[in-house]
Structures are given as C-alpha cells and as structure tokens.
Design a protein around this motif. Structure first.
Motif, PDB file in Angstrom:
ATOM      1  N   ASN A  80       3.632  -1.782   9.032  1.00  0.00           N
ATOM      2  CA  ASN A  80       3.922  -1.809   7.602  1.00  0.00           C
ATOM      3  C   ASN A  80       4.936  -0.736   7.230  1.00  0.00           C
ATOM      4  O   ASN A  80       5.009   0.319   7.864  1.00  0.00           O
ATOM      5  N   ALA A  99       1.870   0.795   1.288  1.00  0.00           N
ATOM      6  CA  ALA A  99       1.232   0.380   0.042  1.00  0.00           C
ATOM      7  C   ALA A  99      -0.284   0.478   0.116  1.00  0.00           C
ATOM      8  O   ALA A  99      -0.957   0.698  -0.901  1.00  0.00           O
ATOM      9  N   GLN A 100      -0.857   0.370   1.336  1.00  0.00           N
ATOM     10  CA  GLN A 100      -2.300   0.277   1.454  1.00  0.00           C
ATOM     11  C   GLN A 100      -2.946   1.333   2.337  1.00  0.00           C
ATOM     12  O   GLN A 100      -4.175   1.421   2.390  1.00  0.00           O
ATOM     13  N   ASN A 101      -2.184   2.133   3.070  1.00  0.00           N
ATOM     14  CA  ASN A 101      -2.813   3.158   3.902  1.00  0.00           C
ATOM     15  C   ASN A 101      -1.934   4.396   3.975  1.00  0.00           C
ATOM     16  O   ASN A 101      -0.750   4.362   3.609  1.00  0.00           O
ATOM     17  N   SER A 117      -7.291   4.010   4.953  1.00  0.00           N
ATOM     18  CA  SER A 117      -6.906   2.839   4.171  1.00  0.00           C
ATOM     19  C   SER A 117      -7.449   2.933   2.746  1.00  0.00           C
ATOM     20  O   SER A 117      -8.502   3.529   2.506  1.00  0.00           O
ATOM     21  N   SER A 119      -8.420   0.429  -0.568  1.00  0.00           N
ATOM     22  CA  SER A 119      -8.717  -0.975  -0.829  1.00  0.00           C
ATOM     23  C   SER A 119      -8.642  -1.371  -2.296  1.00  0.00           C
ATOM     24  O   SER A 119      -8.636  -2.562  -2.620  1.00  0.00           O
ATOM     25  N   ASP A 120      -8.591  -0.395  -3.209  1.00  0.00           N
ATOM     26  CA  ASP A 120      -8.693  -0.741  -4.630  1.00  0.00           C
ATOM     27  C   ASP A 120      -7.447  -0.381  -5.425  1.00  0.00           C
ATOM     28  O   ASP A 120      -7.513  -0.093  -6.615  1.00  0.00           O
ATOM     29  N   ILE A 122      -2.683   0.007  -5.101  1.00  0.00           N
ATOM     30  CA  ILE A 122      -1.467   0.202  -4.308  1.00  0.00           C
ATOM     31  C   ILE A 122      -1.036   1.657  -4.429  1.00  0.00           C
ATOM     32  O   ILE A 122      -0.996   2.208  -5.533  1.00  0.00           O
TER      33      ILE A 122
END
Length: 325
Positions: A80, A99-101, A117, A119-120, A122
C-alpha cells in the motif's frame, strides 16, 4: 500620462500576487526519487529524509552526505502507498502511514518497530514523540487518536466534529495539537484528554505545528488566516502577512528558538516568517517534478538547519537547501 503612471504599479501588484519575487538562492539540490514521492519527511535539522515512492518503497537518506542509509521496502505485504510520515524531534524514530495502517522505524538501527492497523477511519496525518512509542493520528472520522505503543493505551480525542486534517505532538509526548474541518484547533493533554486551549478559525484548518519547547503553536486554515499562538497565555502572538489569496499550507516548522517559522504549500512555495511580527522574511519556489505540465510539486516538509538555512522536500522527490540572504 495616466496610463504610463498606473501600468508599472499594476505590473508590480501582479508580480507580488503571483509570487514571482523570491529571495535567497539555492545552495544544494538532492534528487531522491526522480519518479516522484508519495511522502517525504525531514529531520528537524534537515540532515536526514525518509521518503516513499512506488518504485523504491520506503528509504532513509542522509542529505548531508548524499547517501542511502536504509532501504525499508514496502510498509505492508500489500504494498500500500505511504501517504504521510514524520521524523521524531530528536531524529531517532520515524512514523509512516498508509490510509489504513502505520509503522514506526528505529532510524539508528535501521529496523521496523512494528506495524499497526486502524479499522475505524482513514489516516490523514501522523506525529511521533521522541521515545518512538507515543504516536498521534489524525483520522477522517473526526478523531485524533493517541496511542502508547509500549503499553497499548489508546486515547480517542473526540472534541472535533468533522475530519481531523493535521496533528502535532510535543517531543515528550505529553501534549497534542490537532486541527480539523470543524474550523477548530485544540491543544490537549494526552494523558487526560483535557483541552488546554481551543483556537477557532473562519474556515477548515489545514495545518498545525508546535514549537519544540512548547512555547508557541501555529494554526493555518484554508483561507489566509495563519496564526502564531503564545501557549503561555493562549493568546494570539502574530498573524502572518500572507500575500496570496487562499494560501493552503502543506507543511510548517518552527525554528528551535521559535523566532522563525518556515512553511510550504501544495504549489511549490516555501516561505520564512518572523513569528513575533508575522512579517515574511524569505520566499522561494521549489523545483517541479520532471516532465510535469504544468510544473507542479507539493512541499511535503520543511526545516531550518543549525546554520539557519532553509530546507524543503517535495512530491517531486527532491530536497533543496536555500540561503536566507
């Protein structure tokens, strides 16, 4: 006669508004990623850079000696894109985020400290304290998330009502500054979540910055309102004398003593400011990415060297060193 008198003034006004007048000169140019960079961060003294490109992955570079120090490769197994990064104030650690981690890197040993990571929301911006364990994230869901990576403690700062765009953390990890689309910036305590000061703007806040000793803060919105705040009182110290309309900031950093602030924009502009008066004391134009039409580059990060020189790093994958005379 009237035409001859007014035309030169009109031309000067156009030059001032278009940003064609620049001071100082370029001392050094280092091309790190000819293909362009998706993120690039400088150390506080401007000596080191960590950047990501789609071809090279994540790389640590010594700007002063012009050599690669570490090749970290991809941040995660899915390759990513890294969109944001920051080097800690002491230069020992760095944080990079997709964007996620996000990942934390020990720059002294050239190794990863771990991958986490989210999860909720960006991730829109990141910051990291000197110990490499206190991380701060700006999230699209309106949260500013503080995480103690050593203990696993999480604190969700919920004062913002819309997206959080920019965050900064004090070197010791005790204080955080966040700004968002709700027109507010908050200085808050990362241990309790208590708001210490709130700073309101007339439009969404795009960039925040903390002076390393905790004496000053900067907040900038999508218009021309860029403000220096005295954190001993919470009062405005200066408003920057911005010449361009709707000048967004993509980066900002105080000098160590807090007397100057250097800023960068998405349109290649690098500027130096007097934090006591708000006066502009220097401006330059960063090199564009090669073969781009029109010429373009986002100034991802800026720094002031111990010698008082200005450094900029951009989406063109280029780091430049400027004189301030």
């Amino acid at each position: 006669m009237l035409t001859k008198r007014y035309v030169p003034c009109f031309i000067v006004a156009l030059l001032l508004l278009s940003g064609c007048l620049f001071s100082g000169s370029e001392l050094k140019r280092t091309v790190l990623a000819p293909e362009g960079a998706t993120s690039l961060s400088l150390s506080r003294d401007g000596r080191f850079a960590i950047y990501h490109s789609t071809i090279q992955g994540i790389v640590l570079w010594d700007i002063q000696q012009n050599k690669k120090l570490a090749d970290f490769g991809s941040q995660d197994p899915h390759h990513n894109t890294v969109l944001s990064s920051k080097i800690s104030d002491n230069g020992r650690y760095a944080i990079t985020a997709t964007a996620q981690n996000f990942a934390v890197w020990d720059l002294a040993w050239g190794q990863s400290e771990g991958l986490w990571s989210i999860s909720d929301g960006i991730i829109r911006d990141v910051a990291l304290a000197n110990n490499g364990q206190h991380a701060l994230l700006a999230l699209s869901n309106g949260k500013a998330l503080y995480i103690d990576l050593g203990t696993g403690r999480r604190l969700e700062f919920l004062a913002h009502r819309e997206k959080v765009n920019s965050v900064a953390i004090s070197p010791n990890g005790r204080y955080a500054l966040s700004g968002g689309n709700d027109y507010f910036a908050y200085l808050w305590d990362t241990q309790s979540g208590q708001v210490l000061y709130s700073f309101e703007h007339d439009s969404r806040i795009s960039r925040v910055s903390l002076q390393r000793d905790g004496k000053l803060a900067m907040t900038a919105d999508g218009g021309n309102d860029i403000t220096i705040w005295d954190l001993t009182t919470g009062e405005q110290q200066a408003s920057l004398a911005v010449r361009l309309r709707q000048q967004n900031l993509s980066s900002a950093r105080f000098s160590d003593d807090g007397n100057m602030l250097v800023t960068g924009t998405p349109s290649r502009r690098v500027e130096l400011w007097d934090t006591a008066t708000g006066d502009n004391i220097g401006r330059w134009e960063a090199a564009p990415q090669q073969d781009t039409r029109p010429p373009a580059a986002v100034v991802y990060d800026v720094a002031i060297t111990p010698e008082g020189l200005v450094t900029s790093g951009t989406s063109a994958g280029i780091v430049q060193l400027w004189t301030t005379e």
